[in-house]
Design a protein around this motif. Sequence first.
Motif, PDB file in Angstrom:
ATOM      1  N   TYR A 145      33.934  40.693  46.244  1.00  0.00           N
ATOM      2  CA  TYR A 145      35.310  41.076  45.940  1.00  0.00           C
ATOM      3  C   TYR A 145      35.705  42.291  46.775  1.00  0.00           C
ATOM      4  O   TYR A 145      34.891  43.206  46.989  1.00  0.00           O
ATOM      5  N   ARG A 146      36.948  42.320  47.215  1.00  0.00           N
ATOM      6  CA  ARG A 146      37.480  43.496  47.897  1.00  0.00           C
ATOM      7  C   ARG A 146      38.029  44.475  46.866  1.00  0.00           C
ATOM      8  O   ARG A 146      38.422  44.075  45.762  1.00  0.00           O
ATOM      9  N   GLU A 147      38.072  45.735  47.230  1.00  0.00           N
ATOM     10  CA  GLU A 147      38.530  46.775  46.300  1.00  0.00           C
ATOM     11  C   GLU A 147      39.900  46.435  45.710  1.00  0.00           C
ATOM     12  O   GLU A 147      40.135  46.613  44.514  1.00  0.00           O
ATOM     13  N   GLY A 148      40.798  45.933  46.548  1.00  0.00           N
ATOM     14  CA  GLY A 148      42.142  45.631  46.081  1.00  0.00           C
ATOM     15  C   GLY A 148      42.206  44.480  45.092  1.00  0.00           C
ATOM     16  O   GLY A 148      43.228  44.288  44.420  1.00  0.00           O
ATOM     17  N   GLU A 149      41.142  43.699  44.986  1.00  0.00           N
ATOM     18  CA  GLU A 149      41.107  42.581  44.053  1.00  0.00           C
ATOM     19  C   GLU A 149      40.614  42.985  42.663  1.00  0.00           C
ATOM     20  O   GLU A 149      40.695  42.198  41.724  1.00  0.00           O
ATOM     21  N   LEU A 150      40.105  44.200  42.551  1.00  0.00           N
ATOM     22  CA  LEU A 150      39.563  44.661  41.267  1.00  0.00           C
ATOM     23  C   LEU A 150      40.700  45.238  40.429  1.00  0.00           C
ATOM     24  O   LEU A 150      40.825  46.447  40.237  1.00  0.00           O
ATOM     25  N   ASP A 151      41.531  44.350  39.927  1.00  0.00           N
ATOM     26  CA  ASP A 151      42.752  44.781  39.261  1.00  0.00           C
ATOM     27  C   ASP A 151      42.852  44.177  37.867  1.00  0.00           C
ATOM     28  O   ASP A 151      41.946  43.483  37.395  1.00  0.00           O
ATOM     29  N   ARG A 152      43.964  44.433  37.212  1.00  0.00           N
ATOM     30  CA  ARG A 152      44.177  43.949  35.844  1.00  0.00           C
ATOM     31  C   ARG A 152      44.185  42.424  35.778  1.00  0.00           C
ATOM     32  O   ARG A 152      43.709  41.830  34.808  1.00  0.00           O
ATOM     33  N   SER A 153      44.705  41.799  36.814  1.00  0.00           N
ATOM     34  CA  SER A 153      44.741  40.343  36.822  1.00  0.00           C
ATOM     35  C   SER A 153      43.330  39.769  36.781  1.00  0.00           C
ATOM     36  O   SER A 153      43.059  38.800  36.054  1.00  0.00           O
ATOM     37  N   LEU A 154      42.434  40.359  37.545  1.00  0.00           N
ATOM     38  CA  LEU A 154      41.043  39.900  37.542  1.00  0.00           C
ATOM     39  C   LEU A 154      40.402  40.132  36.179  1.00  0.00           C
ATOM     40  O   LEU A 154      39.719  39.248  35.637  1.00  0.00           O
ATOM     41  N   GLN A 155      40.621  41.304  35.603  1.00  0.00           N
ATOM     42  CA  GLN A 155      40.069  41.599  34.279  1.00  0.00           C
ATOM     43  C   GLN A 155      40.555  40.598  33.240  1.00  0.00           C
ATOM     44  O   GLN A 155      39.786  40.142  32.384  1.00  0.00           O
ATOM     45  N   ARG A 156      41.815  40.234  33.306  1.00  0.00           N
ATOM     46  CA  ARG A 156      42.389  39.295  32.333  1.00  0.00           C
ATOM     47  C   ARG A 156      41.811  37.891  32.526  1.00  0.00           C
ATOM     48  O   ARG A 156      41.607  37.165  31.555  1.00  0.00           O
ATOM     49  N   ARG A 157      41.531  37.498  33.779  1.00  0.00           N
ATOM     50  CA  ARG A 157      40.909  36.185  33.996  1.00  0.00           C
ATOM     51  C   ARG A 157      39.486  36.175  33.447  1.00  0.00           C
ATOM     52  O   ARG A 157      39.056  35.198  32.821  1.00  0.00           O
ATOM     53  N   PHE A 158      38.773  37.261  33.669  1.00  0.00           N
ATOM     54  CA  PHE A 158      37.419  37.343  33.102  1.00  0.00           C
ATOM     55  C   PHE A 158      37.476  37.279  31.575  1.00  0.00           C
ATOM     56  O   PHE A 158      36.652  36.622  30.931  1.00  0.00           O
ATOM     57  N   MET A 159      38.435  37.983  30.998  1.00  0.00           N
ATOM     58  CA  MET A 159      38.579  37.968  29.538  1.00  0.00           C
ATOM     59  C   MET A 159      38.898  36.559  29.051  1.00  0.00           C
ATOM     60  O   MET A 159      38.354  36.104  28.030  1.00  0.00           O
TER      61      MET A 159
END
Length: 316
Positions: free
Chosen positions: A265-279
């Motif tokens: 993952y790139r730094e810019g991809e570590l965002d709220r959208s990613l966290q919500r998909r993991f959740m």
Amino acid sequence: MGEILPAASTPQEVNAIQRDDARLLPGVRAICARHGLLGRDIARFATGSLPVYAVGDTLVLKLYPPHAQGPFETESDVLALLAGRLPIPTPRLEATGALDGWGYVLMERLGGRSLAEAWPEVPPAARERLAEVVGECLAALHAIDPGEVRAGRPDWAEFVRGQRERCVEQQRARGLGAAWLEQIPEFLGSVALEPPARGALLHTEVMREHLLVGPGAGGGLALSGLFDFEPAMVGAPEYEFASVGVFVSCGDAPLLRRLLCAYGYREGELDRSLQRRFMAYALLHRYSNLRWYLERVPPRAGEDTLDDLAARFWAV
């Protein structure tokens, strides 16, 4: 000659006998005899959803009851496929077979201690290096063509749809409180989970309990094993990280950041959208148990929404 291993055609019957070594050991000894292993010490491992035995110091025997032939086929195929191909060792497949309707896998016993047990003794810098290796390992795993791996290959869109439909009742059955249950439909409805262009081979239960550590070069610790591929499946790569945030990084932001960046993952991809998909994938996981997750990574004061949990469990 009668059956050596007991009949167990339903999960309920298995639950009634799987801790009963008096009924299982004759079958274990028969399997050991089949493979020329009589005389070796046999010891049951204390944990595991299926019966697993150490055979001497170098082998492990895992039993799969008749109703669990899908997991038997999956683990057999995955261990054969992965041999020597990951940055973390996986058990070498020694033999597979069947006895009285039960499948079994005889595999190498990896060296080392459970990372869950060793974790309190691991210095912070070493923890971050171990997390990097886990990320590199998952990238390598997901890059492998799953080939002819049997079972564990759902139609992904249909799998996600079915899990969405069952999610609230599954969590209710596992004791999740009403304040969390009522948030699930709206949360899941707000998260877009696109079917993967190519299904990746997933472990699905990457956690400290399924990782081993031992002495590494220069006197430090190194990951010496990743095991328990029984629940492996082919699907969306991000499904893999449902367990990682809760059972590996456990809310430690620097740790998860190192792991995800090592994965690719790139730094810019570590965002709220990613966290919500993991959740979302954590809620949709086949064995999801949010009540348990809240015990493993307790929310802080004021964290009372699923969005709060997404940020807590997958803090970066």
